[in-house]
Write a protein that holds these residues in place. Sequence first.
Motif, PDB file in Angstrom:
ATOM      1  N   MET A   3       0.850  -1.167   0.000  1.00 24.31           N
ATOM      2  CA  MET A   3       0.000   0.000   0.000  1.00 24.31           C
ATOM      3  C   MET A   3       0.895   1.228   0.000  1.00 24.31           C
ATOM      4  SD  MET A   3      -2.952   0.992   2.694  1.00 24.31           S
ATOM      5  CE  MET A   3      -4.236  -0.010   2.039  1.00 24.31           C
ATOM      6  N   ALA A   4       0.537   2.227  -0.763  1.00 22.35           N
ATOM      7  CA  ALA A   4       1.345   3.442  -0.843  1.00 22.35           C
ATOM      8  C   ALA A   4       1.177   4.254   0.426  1.00 22.35           C
ATOM      9  CB  ALA A   4       0.910   4.265  -2.055  1.00 22.35           C
ATOM     10  N   MET A   5       2.213   4.982   0.716  1.00 24.89           N
ATOM     11  CA  MET A   5       2.192   5.773   1.944  1.00 24.89           C
ATOM     12  C   MET A   5       2.138   7.245   1.596  1.00 24.89           C
ATOM     13  SD  MET A   5       2.147   3.371   3.993  1.00 24.89           S
ATOM     14  CE  MET A   5       2.615   3.757   5.640  1.00 24.89           C
ATOM     15  N   GLY A   6       1.464   7.992   2.435  1.00 27.08           N
ATOM     16  CA  GLY A   6       1.293   9.421   2.216  1.00 27.08           C
ATOM     17  C   GLY A   6       2.420  10.230   2.833  1.00 27.08           C
ATOM     18  N   PRO A   7       2.229  11.544   2.953  1.00 29.58           N
ATOM     19  CA  PRO A   7       3.275  12.427   3.482  1.00 29.58           C
ATOM     20  C   PRO A   7       3.476  12.222   4.981  1.00 29.58           C
ATOM     21  CG  PRO A   7       1.256  13.635   3.116  1.00 29.58           C
ATOM     22  CD  PRO A   7       1.036  12.260   2.580  1.00 29.58           C
ATOM     23  N   ILE A   8       4.557  12.779   5.456  1.00 28.45           N
ATOM     24  CA  ILE A   8       4.902  12.707   6.882  1.00 28.45           C
ATOM     25  C   ILE A   8       3.871  13.492   7.675  1.00 28.45           C
ATOM     26  CG2 ILE A   8       6.649  13.314   8.582  1.00 28.45           C
ATOM     27  CD1 ILE A   8       8.721  12.974   6.367  1.00 28.45           C
ATOM     28  N   LEU A   9       3.488  12.965   8.849  1.00 25.98           N
ATOM     29  CA  LEU A   9       2.445  13.594   9.648  1.00 25.98           C
ATOM     30  C   LEU A   9       2.865  14.903  10.299  1.00 25.98           C
ATOM     31  CD1 LEU A   9       0.759  10.567  11.386  1.00 25.98           C
ATOM     32  CD2 LEU A   9      -0.157  11.979   9.577  1.00 25.98           C
ATOM     33  N   GLY A  10       4.027  14.973  10.797  1.00 24.13           N
ATOM     34  CA  GLY A  10       4.418  16.189  11.489  1.00 24.13           C
ATOM     35  C   GLY A  10       5.918  16.264  11.650  1.00 24.13           C
ATOM     36  N   PRO A  11       6.393  17.365  12.284  1.00 19.03           N
ATOM     37  CA  PRO A  11       7.842  17.541  12.403  1.00 19.03           C
ATOM     38  C   PRO A  11       8.467  16.526  13.361  1.00 19.03           C
ATOM     39  CG  PRO A  11       6.663  19.333  13.498  1.00 19.03           C
ATOM     40  CD  PRO A  11       5.650  18.488  12.812  1.00 19.03           C
ATOM     41  N   GLU A  64      -6.133   7.199  -2.272  1.00 17.12           N
ATOM     42  CA  GLU A  64      -6.337   7.290  -3.706  1.00 17.12           C
ATOM     43  C   GLU A  64      -5.946   5.978  -4.367  1.00 17.12           C
ATOM     44  OE1 GLU A  64      -3.812  10.474  -4.734  1.00 17.12           O
ATOM     45  OE2 GLU A  64      -4.961  11.955  -3.609  1.00 17.12           O
ATOM     46  N   ILE A  65      -6.671   5.626  -5.430  1.00 15.87           N
ATOM     47  CA  ILE A  65      -6.375   4.412  -6.183  1.00 15.87           C
ATOM     48  C   ILE A  65      -5.797   4.830  -7.524  1.00 15.87           C
ATOM     49  CG2 ILE A  65      -7.361   2.378  -7.280  1.00 15.87           C
ATOM     50  CD1 ILE A  65      -9.530   2.405  -5.169  1.00 15.87           C
ATOM     51  N   ASN A  66      -4.722   4.215  -7.899  1.00 18.75           N
ATOM     52  CA  ASN A  66      -4.101   4.499  -9.182  1.00 18.75           C
ATOM     53  C   ASN A  66      -4.798   3.643 -10.241  1.00 18.75           C
ATOM     54  OD1 ASN A  66      -2.475   5.236 -11.233  1.00 18.75           O
ATOM     55  ND2 ASN A  66      -0.585   4.379 -10.388  1.00 18.75           N
ATOM     56  N   VAL A  67      -5.529   4.275 -11.165  1.00 22.71           N
ATOM     57  CA  VAL A  67      -6.291   3.542 -12.173  1.00 22.71           C
ATOM     58  C   VAL A  67      -5.558   3.425 -13.503  1.00 22.71           C
ATOM     59  CG1 VAL A  67      -8.529   4.112 -11.173  1.00 22.71           C
ATOM     60  CG2 VAL A  67      -7.533   5.620 -12.874  1.00 22.71           C
ATOM     61  N   THR A  68      -4.375   3.969 -13.599  1.00 22.17           N
ATOM     62  CA  THR A  68      -3.632   3.919 -14.859  1.00 22.17           C
ATOM     63  C   THR A  68      -3.361   2.496 -15.328  1.00 22.17           C
ATOM     64  OG1 THR A  68      -2.635   6.048 -14.310  1.00 22.17           O
ATOM     65  CG2 THR A  68      -1.570   4.757 -16.044  1.00 22.17           C
ATOM     66  N   PRO A  69      -2.922   1.564 -14.481  1.00 16.01           N
ATOM     67  CA  PRO A  69      -2.725   0.195 -14.968  1.00 16.01           C
ATOM     68  C   PRO A  69      -4.027  -0.455 -15.446  1.00 16.01           C
ATOM     69  CG  PRO A  69      -1.607   0.505 -12.875  1.00 16.01           C
ATOM     70  CD  PRO A  69      -2.437   1.712 -13.104  1.00 16.01           C
ATOM     71  N   MET A  70      -5.137  -0.160 -14.787  1.00 19.81           N
ATOM     72  CA  MET A  70      -6.409  -0.740 -15.203  1.00 19.81           C
ATOM     73  C   MET A  70      -6.818  -0.200 -16.576  1.00 19.81           C
ATOM     74  SD  MET A  70     -10.102  -0.765 -13.315  1.00 19.81           S
ATOM     75  CE  MET A  70     -10.367   0.989 -13.513  1.00 19.81           C
ATOM     76  N   VAL A  71      -6.590   1.082 -16.818  1.00 13.17           N
ATOM     77  CA  VAL A  71      -6.911   1.673 -18.115  1.00 13.17           C
ATOM     78  C   VAL A  71      -6.029   1.048 -19.191  1.00 13.17           C
ATOM     79  CG1 VAL A  71      -6.844   3.821 -19.447  1.00 13.17           C
ATOM     80  CG2 VAL A  71      -7.777   3.818 -17.136  1.00 13.17           C
ATOM     81  N   ASP A  72      -4.763   0.830 -18.905  1.00 18.20           N
ATOM     82  CA  ASP A  72      -3.868   0.194 -19.873  1.00 18.20           C
ATOM     83  C   ASP A  72      -4.357  -1.198 -20.244  1.00 18.20           C
ATOM     84  OD1 ASP A  72      -2.292   2.420 -19.846  1.00 18.20           O
ATOM     85  OD2 ASP A  72      -0.800   1.605 -18.468  1.00 18.20           O
ATOM     86  N   VAL A  73      -4.760  -1.983 -19.253  1.00 16.18           N
ATOM     87  CA  VAL A  73      -5.254  -3.337 -19.513  1.00 16.18           C
ATOM     88  C   VAL A  73      -6.532  -3.278 -20.353  1.00 16.18           C
ATOM     89  CG1 VAL A  73      -6.240  -5.383 -18.414  1.00 16.18           C
ATOM     90  CG2 VAL A  73      -4.164  -4.354 -17.500  1.00 16.18           C
TER      91      VAL A  73
END
Length: 141
Positions: free
Chosen positions: A1-9, A20-29
């Motif tokens: 699973m992808a990780m987001g930005p750092i929470l704090g200092p 968010e889901i990356n749909v680019t591979p699904m569109v390619d298929v």
Amino acid sequence: MAMGPILGPGRRGRRTPMAEINVTPMVDVMLVLLIIFMVTAPLLVAGVPVDLPDSKADPLQQEQEPVAITIHPDGAIFVGESRVADSDLAARLQAIASGSNEPGGPRIFLRADRALDYGRVMQLMGELSSAGLRRISLVSG
């Protein structure tokens, strides 16, 4: 699973999961599958070439010819090429409907002059409907 930005200092090493889901591979298929189906579909229609034997049997009557009904500019009604009086119209339409083995009766091509009153055309369409003829096409020029 992808990780987001750092929470704090103070928490540099901890990351939150991305929603968010990356749909680019699904569109390619999907595009690849679309191309494959577009290429193979014409090959499936062709079938296997076969040299069929000759037959003396007549071809099957699968669909009747459409019946052309015309409303002349003066209001006269023609079924095919023959003029039909208003008093005989209902009986003639019943004969057409009963002579067909198709559900909804045979196809009706309705032609009407553009100068006609709209009510006259609707009256004829009502007669067609009451006779059981449901497959009506309006013809334009």
